[in-house]
Write a protein that holds these residues in place. Sequence first.
Motif, short mmCIF file in Angstrom:
data_model
loop_
_atom_site.label_atom_id
_atom_site.label_comp_id
_atom_site.label_asym_id
_atom_site.label_seq_id
_atom_site.Cartn_x
_atom_site.Cartn_y
_atom_site.Cartn_z
N CYS A 4 1.09 -0.94 -0.02
CA CYS A 4 -0.46 -0.33 0.39
C CYS A 4 1.02 1.51 0.31
O CYS A 4 1.54 1.40 0.63
N ILE A 5 0.92 2.20 -1.35
CA ILE A 5 1.95 3.65 -1.24
C ILE A 5 1.61 3.91 0.39
O ILE A 5 2.39 4.69 0.51
N PHE A 6 0.33 4.05 0.23
CA PHE A 6 -0.27 5.37 1.82
C PHE A 6 0.17 5.07 3.01
O PHE A 6 0.83 5.95 3.60
N PHE A 28 -0.48 14.78 3.98
CA PHE A 28 0.16 14.81 2.73
C PHE A 28 -0.65 15.50 1.42
O PHE A 28 -1.55 15.41 1.19
N LEU A 29 -0.12 16.54 1.00
CA LEU A 29 -0.96 16.72 -0.13
C LEU A 29 -0.92 15.91 -1.40
O LEU A 29 -0.23 15.29 -1.80
N ASP A 30 -1.99 16.27 -2.17
CA ASP A 30 -2.59 15.11 -3.31
C ASP A 30 -1.46 15.26 -4.91
O ASP A 30 -1.18 16.22 -4.93
N SER A 31 -0.61 14.51 -5.24
CA SER A 31 0.52 14.66 -5.99
C SER A 31 -0.21 15.01 -7.55
O SER A 31 0.81 15.10 -8.32
N GLY A 37 -3.54 23.54 -2.76
CA GLY A 37 -3.33 22.96 -1.14
C GLY A 37 -4.08 21.83 -1.12
O GLY A 37 -4.50 21.41 0.15
N HIS A 38 -5.03 21.18 -2.72
CA HIS A 38 -5.67 19.99 -2.05
C HIS A 38 -4.82 18.85 -1.83
O HIS A 38 -3.36 18.19 -1.47
N THR A 39 -4.80 18.65 -0.71
CA THR A 39 -4.93 17.51 0.44
C THR A 39 -4.82 16.37 0.68
O THR A 39 -6.07 16.44 0.69
N LEU A 40 -4.43 15.02 1.34
CA LEU A 40 -5.18 14.35 1.97
C LEU A 40 -4.59 14.13 3.26
O LEU A 40 -3.30 13.97 3.36
N VAL A 41 -5.66 12.88 4.47
CA VAL A 41 -5.76 13.04 5.54
C VAL A 41 -5.94 11.55 5.80
O VAL A 41 -7.11 11.54 5.63
N GLN A 85 -14.48 11.48 0.50
CA GLN A 85 -13.95 10.67 0.68
C GLN A 85 -14.69 9.32 0.03
O GLN A 85 -15.91 9.45 -0.13
N ASN A 86 -13.54 8.45 -1.10
CA ASN A 86 -14.51 7.74 -1.84
C ASN A 86 -14.22 6.29 -0.81
O ASN A 86 -13.51 6.04 -0.72
N ASN A 87 -15.45 5.33 -1.37
CA ASN A 87 -15.27 4.17 -0.51
C ASN A 87 -15.60 3.09 -2.09
O ASN A 87 -16.76 3.12 -2.33
N PHE A 98 -7.48 4.08 4.02
CA PHE A 98 -8.99 5.19 4.13
C PHE A 98 -7.98 6.88 4.04
O PHE A 98 -7.36 6.71 4.96
N HIS A 99 -9.02 7.51 3.29
CA HIS A 99 -8.38 9.04 3.41
C HIS A 99 -9.54 9.98 3.53
O HIS A 99 -10.87 9.46 2.79
N PHE A 100 -9.09 11.51 3.63
CA PHE A 100 -9.38 12.11 3.51
C PHE A 100 -9.40 12.89 2.38
O PHE A 100 -7.87 12.95 2.65
N HIS A 101 -10.60 13.64 1.26
CA HIS A 101 -9.60 14.57 0.75
C HIS A 101 -10.66 15.99 1.09
O HIS A 101 -11.11 16.47 1.53
N ILE A 102 -9.20 17.49 1.01
CA ILE A 102 -9.51 18.18 0.76
C ILE A 102 -9.02 18.58 0.51
O ILE A 102 -8.18 18.98 -0.32
P1 AMP Z 1 -9.31 8.08 -4.61
O1 AMP Z 1 -9.33 8.46 -5.49
O2 AMP Z 1 -10.28 8.96 -3.07
O3 AMP Z 1 -8.71 7.02 -4.28
O4 AMP Z 1 -8.02 8.90 -3.84
C1 AMP Z 1 -6.54 8.77 -4.31
C2 AMP Z 1 -5.53 9.89 -4.23
O5 AMP Z 1 -4.17 9.77 -4.06
C3 AMP Z 1 -5.62 10.81 -6.04
O6 AMP Z 1 -6.73 11.74 -6.04
C4 AMP Z 1 -4.30 10.54 -6.66
O7 AMP Z 1 -3.31 11.94 -7.00
C5 AMP Z 1 -2.84 10.99 -4.44
N1 AMP Z 1 -2.01 9.96 -4.86
C6 AMP Z 1 -1.70 8.57 -5.29
N2 AMP Z 1 -1.05 8.39 -4.99
C7 AMP Z 1 0.06 9.71 -4.34
C8 AMP Z 1 1.43 9.71 -4.16
N3 AMP Z 1 2.78 8.63 -4.02
N4 AMP Z 1 1.32 10.43 -3.17
C9 AMP Z 1 1.02 12.20 -3.42
N5 AMP Z 1 -0.76 11.59 -3.57
C10 AMP Z 1 -0.78 10.68 -4.18
#
Ligand code: AMP
Length: 128
Positions: A4-6, A28-31, A37-41, A85-87, A98-102
Amino acid sequence: MKTCIFCQIAKGKIPAQIVHRDDKTIAFLDSQPKSAGHTLVIPREHFTSLLDIPAGLLADVVQSLQKVAQNINKQLKPDGFNICQNNGAFAGQTINHFHFHIIPRYQNHPPINKKDFLVLAKKLTNKK
Ligand code: AMP
Ligand code: ZN
């Protein structure tokens, strides 16, 4: 979870622009940001979705979510923001941790480039 990358980001094995960390969560910032400022928690521990994360840990993640959103609001002054928050794959979940997007929203939406990305990370980092 090794694949798992996260989880790898949470363990510091893969680099990310981390803007918040505590013992249970990181942000951390979404890549591939949808806006500046799109951030994942995320919880540090691996859970797949809202269906399996324990309620106590979910509360910790929500607490971090609020702190990070407050910091984004203060530092970047967006006109609003979305929490997503996608499931499940059918609902758009691509990373099964599991993650939230801001996602900050701006009236005048400037395009973001790599340089801005680093400046944003610096602005939002809690190591000031
Ligand atoms: P979701 O589609 O809700 O599963 O969101 C996953 C998010 O993770 C996407 O917006 C991707 O751009 C982001 N993402 C994937 N790999 C990475 C990474 N290595 N670092 C930061 N964000 C990532
Ligand atoms: Zn994971």
